[in-house]
Design an enzyme around this catalytic site. Sequence first.
Site, PDB file in Angstrom:
ATOM      1  N   PRO A  93      46.117  37.026  42.388  1.00 45.68           N
ATOM      2  CA  PRO A  93      46.289  36.361  41.090  1.00 45.68           C
ATOM      3  C   PRO A  93      45.783  37.240  39.959  1.00 45.68           C
ATOM      4  CG  PRO A  93      45.150  34.924  42.648  1.00 45.68           C
ATOM      5  CD  PRO A  93      45.249  36.272  43.291  1.00 45.68           C
ATOM      6  N   GLU A  94      46.584  37.315  38.877  1.00 46.68           N
ATOM      7  CA  GLU A  94      46.094  37.981  37.675  1.00 46.68           C
ATOM      8  C   GLU A  94      45.133  37.005  37.013  1.00 46.68           C
ATOM      9  OE1 GLU A  94      49.788  38.910  35.701  1.00 46.68           O
ATOM     10  OE2 GLU A  94      50.476  39.630  37.643  1.00 46.68           O
ATOM     11  N   ASN A  95      44.290  37.482  36.158  1.00 47.69           N
ATOM     12  CA  ASN A  95      43.310  36.633  35.472  1.00 47.69           C
ATOM     13  C   ASN A  95      42.442  35.891  36.467  1.00 47.69           C
ATOM     14  OD1 ASN A  95      45.296  37.148  33.474  1.00 47.69           O
ATOM     15  ND2 ASN A  95      46.272  35.212  33.954  1.00 47.69           N
ATOM     16  N   CYS A  96      42.196  36.462  37.618  1.00 44.99           N
ATOM     17  CA  CYS A  96      41.392  35.776  38.629  1.00 44.99           C
ATOM     18  C   CYS A  96      39.932  35.880  38.235  1.00 44.99           C
ATOM     19  CB  CYS A  96      41.625  36.427  39.984  1.00 44.99           C
ATOM     20  SG  CYS A  96      40.973  35.461  41.331  1.00 44.99           S
ATOM     21  N   LEU A  97      39.256  34.738  38.159  1.00 52.73           N
ATOM     22  CA  LEU A  97      37.856  34.764  37.735  1.00 52.73           C
ATOM     23  C   LEU A  97      36.934  34.829  38.942  1.00 52.73           C
ATOM     24  CD1 LEU A  97      37.915  32.130  34.879  1.00 52.73           C
ATOM     25  CD2 LEU A  97      38.046  34.592  34.702  1.00 52.73           C
TER      26      LEU A  97
END
Lengths: 127, 106, 105
Positions: C101-105
């Site tokens: 996932p992009e923007n994975c925190l």
Amino acid sequence: MDKPAIEKPEDRAILLVFRHAPYGNALAREGLEAALACGAMGATTNVLYINEGVWQLVEPQDSHAIDCKNQAAMASALPLYGVEAIWIDEDSLKQRNLTSTDINAGKIIDRTQVQALLATSQAILSF
Amino acid sequence: MLLHTVNKSAFNSGTLGDCLRVVAENDAVLLFENGVYGALDNSHGKFSHREHIQKLSASGTRFYILQADCEARGLDASALLPIFTMINDADFVTLAVEASAIQSWY
Amino acid sequence: MDTVLTLDSDGHLAHLSDWSEQAAEQLAASENILLSDAHWEIIYVLKEFHQRFALSPPMRPLVRYVAQQLGKEKGRSIYLMQLFPPSPARVASKIAGLPRPENCL
């Protein structure tokens, strides 16, 4: 000990302005990714489609043969990412002979409402 | 106050027109880079935004133009609509700080 | 017998088309997870998410989407955390064959 002052999210509303058509360059795609990132991180996020940006809303899109991610499909995930404030400039639709039946999401607003949206945003990112 | 910046020439882009359409009376508009061509007083037909700029100015919108970009392109102040105030980079920064947000039209 | 999967630098499948249930079991094993029906249900919801939106969801959207598709009981981060520790969005998308996932925190 004093509690640190926590800004409310709505005090930091971000506006993403989408002004370019999809696929011709990376702007539309990058704008959308920025909006999804803002939403995923819990920032209060508004999105405005204006000028050539309204082409991003036309459906159906099939970008398979040009080997690009489907922008309309990605955009339809915005509410799931917490971005529910999606606005569309009425004049830009009219200039392109588009109507609410041609587009896939969002609320159509007039010039005065666009001005108010710009004026009340804490930060504007233009794509 | 919102600061609008335009960096595309009015002669090959609708950017200045798109900007002027939503500029509000309290806002400021800054032309820079190739955007400075939009301030020419003697342009004609569809390329001219003179009337629109004059109308907005009369209602309170401020118009600025970046001096370095004019000089680089050989545009003398006498060729520009007198509504435009010439500013330098430091003034640009001051404007940006004063603004509630910046909308960059490109 | 495990087949050799082509992975990217994040350990995710390089090609979504290489995905199979067997590949999923192999990817799960690399995360020390033995797949149960509860896992499969989430994996197929994730694949559907990717099919529909061309995205690998980070945590919040994943939770929302699972809630929409499978009900509020399952659309909770604690539920997903139990199934796909320690980072459900990353681990589950890996097993489902999606990119990280992009923007994975």
